[in-house]
Scaffold this motif. Sequence first.
Motif, PDB file in Angstrom:
ATOM      1  N   ARG A  71       0.831  -1.211   0.000  1.00 61.71           N
ATOM      2  CA  ARG A  71       0.000   0.000   0.000  1.00 61.71           C
ATOM      3  C   ARG A  71       0.860   1.253   0.000  1.00 61.71           C
ATOM      4  NH1 ARG A  71      -5.357  -0.680   3.656  1.00 61.71           N
ATOM      5  NH2 ARG A  71      -6.048  -2.501   2.490  1.00 61.71           N
ATOM      6  N   GLY A  72       2.004   1.163   0.679  1.00 60.66           N
ATOM      7  CA  GLY A  72       2.938   2.294   0.692  1.00 60.66           C
ATOM      8  C   GLY A  72       3.443   2.572  -0.717  1.00 60.66           C
ATOM      9  N   VAL A  73       3.771   1.496  -1.442  1.00 64.37           N
ATOM     10  CA  VAL A  73       4.228   1.671  -2.834  1.00 64.37           C
ATOM     11  C   VAL A  73       3.136   2.371  -3.634  1.00 64.37           C
ATOM     12  CG1 VAL A  73       4.748   0.414  -4.973  1.00 64.37           C
ATOM     13  CG2 VAL A  73       5.808  -0.297  -2.832  1.00 64.37           C
ATOM     14  N   LEU A  74       1.873   1.948  -3.403  1.00 69.36           N
ATOM     15  CA  LEU A  74       0.775   2.568  -4.149  1.00 69.36           C
ATOM     16  C   LEU A  74       0.654   4.054  -3.802  1.00 69.36           C
ATOM     17  CD1 LEU A  74      -1.552   2.311  -6.119  1.00 69.36           C
ATOM     18  CD2 LEU A  74      -3.022   1.597  -4.232  1.00 69.36           C
ATOM     19  N   ALA A  75       0.793   4.390  -2.523  1.00 69.53           N
ATOM     20  CA  ALA A  75       0.693   5.795  -2.118  1.00 69.53           C
ATOM     21  C   ALA A  75       1.821   6.605  -2.762  1.00 69.53           C
ATOM     22  CB  ALA A  75       0.751   5.914  -0.601  1.00 69.53           C
ATOM     23  N   VAL A  76       3.023   6.047  -2.762  1.00 70.71           N
ATOM     24  CA  VAL A  76       4.167   6.756  -3.361  1.00 70.71           C
ATOM     25  C   VAL A  76       3.936   6.932  -4.872  1.00 70.71           C
ATOM     26  CG1 VAL A  76       6.628   6.510  -3.894  1.00 70.71           C
ATOM     27  CG2 VAL A  76       5.821   6.056  -1.577  1.00 70.71           C
ATOM     28  N   LEU A  77       3.385   5.900  -5.508  1.00 70.84           N
ATOM     29  CA  LEU A  77       3.090   6.003  -6.949  1.00 70.84           C
ATOM     30  C   LEU A  77       2.024   7.078  -7.203  1.00 70.84           C
ATOM     31  CD1 LEU A  77       2.921   2.220  -7.966  1.00 70.84           C
ATOM     32  CD2 LEU A  77       4.487   3.899  -8.952  1.00 70.84           C
ATOM     33  N   CYS A  78       0.959   7.048  -6.389  1.00 72.25           N
ATOM     34  CA  CYS A  78      -0.133   8.018  -6.588  1.00 72.25           C
ATOM     35  C   CYS A  78       0.363   9.445  -6.375  1.00 72.25           C
ATOM     36  CB  CYS A  78      -1.287   7.747  -5.623  1.00 72.25           C
ATOM     37  SG  CYS A  78      -2.159   6.222  -5.968  1.00 72.25           S
ATOM     38  N   GLU A  79       1.180   9.616  -5.329  1.00 70.51           N
ATOM     39  CA  GLU A  79       1.678  10.953  -5.012  1.00 70.51           C
ATOM     40  C   GLU A  79       2.552  11.481  -6.158  1.00 70.51           C
ATOM     41  OE1 GLU A  79       1.262  12.453  -1.739  1.00 70.51           O
ATOM     42  OE2 GLU A  79       2.146  14.272  -2.570  1.00 70.51           O
ATOM     43  N   ALA A  80       3.377  10.581  -6.719  1.00 75.18           N
ATOM     44  CA  ALA A  80       4.346  11.014  -7.733  1.00 75.18           C
ATOM     45  C   ALA A  80       3.708  11.239  -9.100  1.00 75.18           C
ATOM     46  CB  ALA A  80       5.450   9.958  -7.862  1.00 75.18           C
ATOM     47  N   PHE A  81       2.604  10.570  -9.336  1.00 75.20           N
ATOM     48  CA  PHE A  81       1.999  10.570 -10.667  1.00 75.20           C
ATOM     49  C   PHE A  81       1.452  11.956 -11.020  1.00 75.20           C
ATOM     50  CE2 PHE A  81      -1.905   9.699 -13.221  1.00 75.20           C
ATOM     51  CZ  PHE A  81      -1.260   9.271 -14.364  1.00 75.20           C
ATOM     52  N   THR A  82       2.045  12.594 -12.023  1.00 72.55           N
ATOM     53  CA  THR A  82       1.664  13.962 -12.365  1.00 72.55           C
ATOM     54  C   THR A  82       1.448  14.091 -13.871  1.00 72.55           C
ATOM     55  OG1 THR A  82       3.148  14.649 -10.608  1.00 72.55           O
ATOM     56  CG2 THR A  82       2.326  16.393 -12.042  1.00 72.55           C
ATOM     57  N   PRO A  83       0.205  14.296 -14.301  1.00 74.10           N
ATOM     58  CA  PRO A  83      -0.017  14.545 -15.723  1.00 74.10           C
ATOM     59  C   PRO A  83       0.619  15.881 -16.121  1.00 74.10           C
ATOM     60  CG  PRO A  83      -2.069  13.995 -14.582  1.00 74.10           C
ATOM     61  CD  PRO A  83      -1.037  14.261 -13.534  1.00 74.10           C
ATOM     62  N   THR A  84       1.265  15.895 -17.274  1.00 69.09           N
ATOM     63  CA  THR A  84       1.935  17.139 -17.707  1.00 69.09           C
ATOM     64  C   THR A  84       1.491  17.475 -19.133  1.00 69.09           C
ATOM     65  OG1 THR A  84       3.785  15.705 -18.317  1.00 69.09           O
ATOM     66  CG2 THR A  84       4.025  16.983 -16.295  1.00 69.09           C
ATOM     67  N   PRO A  85       0.212  17.882 -19.285  1.00 63.23           N
ATOM     68  CA  PRO A  85      -0.295  18.128 -20.640  1.00 63.23           C
ATOM     69  C   PRO A  85       0.465  19.246 -21.339  1.00 63.23           C
ATOM     70  CG  PRO A  85      -1.889  18.834 -18.967  1.00 63.23           C
ATOM     71  CD  PRO A  85      -0.778  18.148 -18.247  1.00 63.23           C
ATOM     72  N   GLU A  86       1.046  20.152 -20.541  1.00 67.91           N
ATOM     73  CA  GLU A  86       1.721  21.306 -21.139  1.00 67.91           C
ATOM     74  C   GLU A  86       3.109  20.947 -21.653  1.00 67.91           C
ATOM     75  OE1 GLU A  86       1.283  20.725 -17.953  1.00 67.91           O
ATOM     76  OE2 GLU A  86       3.341  20.755 -17.218  1.00 67.91           O
ATOM     77  N   ARG A  87       3.626  19.819 -21.252  1.00 68.36           N
ATOM     78  CA  ARG A  87       5.008  19.492 -21.590  1.00 68.36           C
ATOM     79  C   ARG A  87       5.085  18.764 -22.937  1.00 68.36           C
ATOM     80  NH1 ARG A  87       9.174  16.825 -17.298  1.00 68.36           N
ATOM     81  NH2 ARG A  87       8.511  18.622 -16.079  1.00 68.36           N
ATOM     82  N   LYS A  88       6.066  19.138 -23.743  1.00 71.70           N
ATOM     83  CA  LYS A  88       6.241  18.441 -25.023  1.00 71.70           C
ATOM     84  C   LYS A  88       6.913  17.097 -24.735  1.00 71.70           C
ATOM     85  CE  LYS A  88       8.092  20.114 -28.886  1.00 71.70           C
ATOM     86  NZ  LYS A  88       9.013  21.094 -29.502  1.00 71.70           N
ATOM     87  N   GLY A  89       6.455  16.060 -25.348  1.00 69.12           N
ATOM     88  CA  GLY A  89       7.121  14.765 -25.154  1.00 69.12           C
ATOM     89  C   GLY A  89       6.452  13.934 -24.090  1.00 69.12           C
ATOM     90  N   SER A  90       6.672  14.265 -22.800  1.00 60.80           N
ATOM     91  CA  SER A  90       6.129  13.407 -21.738  1.00 60.80           C
ATOM     92  C   SER A  90       4.702  13.808 -21.391  1.00 60.80           C
ATOM     93  CB  SER A  90       6.968  13.527 -20.469  1.00 60.80           C
ATOM     94  OG  SER A  90       8.165  14.177 -20.714  1.00 60.80           O
ATOM     95  N   LYS A  91       3.806  12.821 -21.352  1.00 58.41           N
ATOM     96  CA  LYS A  91       2.427  13.106 -20.916  1.00 58.41           C
ATOM     97  C   LYS A  91       2.328  13.055 -19.397  1.00 58.41           C
ATOM     98  CE  LYS A  91      -1.027  11.033 -23.157  1.00 58.41           C
ATOM     99  NZ  LYS A  91      -1.526   9.826 -23.839  1.00 58.41           N
ATOM    100  N   PHE A  92       3.264  12.320 -18.784  1.00 55.81           N
ATOM    101  CA  PHE A  92       3.247  12.179 -17.318  1.00 55.81           C
ATOM    102  C   PHE A  92       4.671  12.252 -16.774  1.00 55.81           C
ATOM    103  CE2 PHE A  92      -0.115   9.547 -19.128  1.00 55.81           C
ATOM    104  CZ  PHE A  92      -1.221  10.119 -18.537  1.00 55.81           C
ATOM    105  N   VAL A  93       4.757  12.747 -15.558  1.00 53.62           N
ATOM    106  CA  VAL A  93       6.037  12.708 -14.847  1.00 53.62           C
ATOM    107  C   VAL A  93       5.787  12.006 -13.524  1.00 53.62           C
ATOM    108  CG1 VAL A  93       7.743  14.119 -13.638  1.00 53.62           C
ATOM    109  CG2 VAL A  93       6.983  14.785 -15.904  1.00 53.62           C
ATOM    110  N   MET A  94       6.688  11.127 -13.137  1.00 51.42           N
ATOM    111  CA  MET A  94       6.603  10.520 -11.806  1.00 51.42           C
ATOM    112  C   MET A  94       7.614  11.274 -10.942  1.00 51.42           C
ATOM    113  SD  MET A  94       4.312   8.198 -12.093  1.00 51.42           S
ATOM    114  CE  MET A  94       4.410   7.107 -10.710  1.00 51.42           C
ATOM    115  N   ASN A  95       7.115  12.228 -10.157  1.00 49.79           N
ATOM    116  CA  ASN A  95       8.092  13.039  -9.416  1.00 49.79           C
ATOM    117  C   ASN A  95       8.377  12.451  -8.024  1.00 49.79           C
ATOM    118  OD1 ASN A  95       5.792  13.798  -8.134  1.00 49.79           O
ATOM    119  ND2 ASN A  95       5.822  15.922  -8.793  1.00 49.79           N
ATOM    120  N   PHE A  96       8.962  11.257  -8.041  1.00 50.22           N
ATOM    121  CA  PHE A  96       9.336  10.574  -6.803  1.00 50.22           C
ATOM    122  C   PHE A  96      10.299  11.403  -5.972  1.00 50.22           C
ATOM    123  CE2 PHE A  96       8.881   6.711  -9.640  1.00 50.22           C
ATOM    124  CZ  PHE A  96       7.747   6.227  -9.027  1.00 50.22           C
ATOM    125  N   HIS A  97      10.186  11.243  -4.659  1.00 53.94           N
ATOM    126  CA  HIS A  97      11.242  11.704  -3.766  1.00 53.94           C
ATOM    127  C   HIS A  97      12.521  10.979  -4.208  1.00 53.94           C
ATOM    128  CE1 HIS A  97      13.625  12.028  -0.133  1.00 53.94           C
ATOM    129  NE2 HIS A  97      12.755  12.886   0.351  1.00 53.94           N
TER     130      HIS A  97
END
Length: 556
Positions: free
Chosen positions: A430-456
């Motif tokens: 569940r901790g892994v899931l929370a870390v994944l959810c927290e990091a998961f960031t859609p970046t529609p404005e960015r060219k190339g990547s649709k998502f960034v996983m901004n992990f600690h």
Amino acid sequence: MTETTLNKSMDELVALCKRRGFIFPASEIYGGINGFWDYGPLGTELKNNLRDAWWNDMVKSPPAGPDGEPISILGVDSSIIQHPRVWEASGHVAGFNDPMVDDMETKKRFRADHLFGLWICDTEQEALATRKSIRDVNFTPPMRTAVASTSGEAWISFVSMKFDKKRRQAEWNEAKKLIVFDRGSSYGFVVQITEQQLSQYLSEIPSPFSQEKGDLTPPRMFNLMFETYIGAIRDDDAKSYLRPETAQGIFLNYKNVLDTMRVKMPFGIAQIGKAFRNEVTPRNFIFRSREFEQMEIEWFCHPDEAKQWYDYWCEVRKNWWFSVGLTGDNIQMREHENDELAHYAKQGCGCFDVEYRFPFTAPGYGELEGVADRTDYDLKQHQEHSGAKLEYFDQEAQVKGKEEGLDKDEINKRSRYLPHVIEPSAGLSRGVLAVLCEAFTPTPERKGSKFVMNFHPRMAPIKAAVFPLVNKDGMPEAGRKLYDKLRTKYAVQFDVKQSIGKRYARMDEAGTPYCFTIDSDTLSDQTVTWRERDTAEQGRINIEQVGQFLADKIGV
Ligand code: ATP
């Protein structure tokens, strides 16, 4: 880090996890197996990073106690299968049950406490009045029913989310207000159907699957433990269980640790490992699965000090989750209501959950970890069932008591006792899931990547990537040299294929904090381009400084 998990799509996150090798459905080529998941290369690294952070911060280098002195926590790694009598003593054979209902027609099974009913009325007033009377006195069976976890319709999932019985009371009340909804000419409302109502009106309540009345069985208790057999003969004497929690392996070794490790009360024993629960309705990706990992501490202390340690552990454990990158309001502490208490905690003792705002619970929260006062329940049970003496004798307290002239009873009370146990029990999966959810960031404005996983940075499976801009002109060789240097210390990737934009996008989704690109200038002026994951910002530094730059930036 992101402030909230609201509006994050679980479907997109699950797809990313598969695309990038974090988590795959188990037995996928055979169509999958409900409630089981496999971790891919990046998921394994992420899980190991979370596990190692916990082990380091709790066991190898535990926090200071309330008095500022170091506390002592020791690790064990016990068997998954133990003597079957362990689970009788622990209460799991008799008490680890969920009420379960079957649809006889479709053969679908669900938890009785996940059943909701939809009532349809002509006017809003009628809907409000009927809803009130159903809760207060009268129960008229609903027009339709829905199980919380299996709905396809938006209103049902909205309602299910609001009606999770573990929601905070305030949200619960708010949800109840919201739930009467207007559907053109009719008004509907949904409430949870109690187990008692289900039993009483069984033939009148439509099955959530067939929507036909009379298809449901009465709720039956279903033990969540997986059974197995030891040896060649499959009879009751050979029956055993896969552990449903790692905690009991700690209690079984409490005396061994005490006798071999020269520890004194208070102290803790920790364990990380797999646990198995035959959940009736596994759901929400790895949030509720049938095989998962736990990170548990049993903290043994004098009964008089239990409250102080309970408060201490609530605070320590809540703060720890921030240190792995969960942020702000996404974490909350919630005290259990009486009807939620586990079988060991029924004696008026507390249990706090550390909760996380997962996208599928938002705006509500879901349990990440429980901090429970287990009293002396488990040691007492094992002492009675096994006959082994598990009392603690504190010689120092005895000598001190004598010196202070205390009477015999008081000396005994202070020096000979069954310790009480405070248990911070966290889910690694569940901790892994929370870390994944927290990091998961859609970046529609960015060219190339649709998502960034901004992990600690501590959690990031890959800490840096080295990219030669093109696969010629000496760039791969220079890149390789840098890669060889960095990888002695960090998990680093070296990649020469595809356009640089695609390589950056891949690393954004993998959550790699920094990329270093070698280009034609590198060969003449010894500089490389660095690119930061969260901002896509770039700059140049000397190739010799890359190691220090990375260490300064990610701090691990
Ligand atoms: P829940 O109410 O969600 O079923 P629980 O209160 O039964 O959880 P505990 O027995 O306190 O859970 O287990 C400790 C931790 O183990 C939980 O906080 C959770 O993180 C994790 N956990 C429990 N059951 C599961 C599961 N089926 N899948 C994944 N993690 C789980």
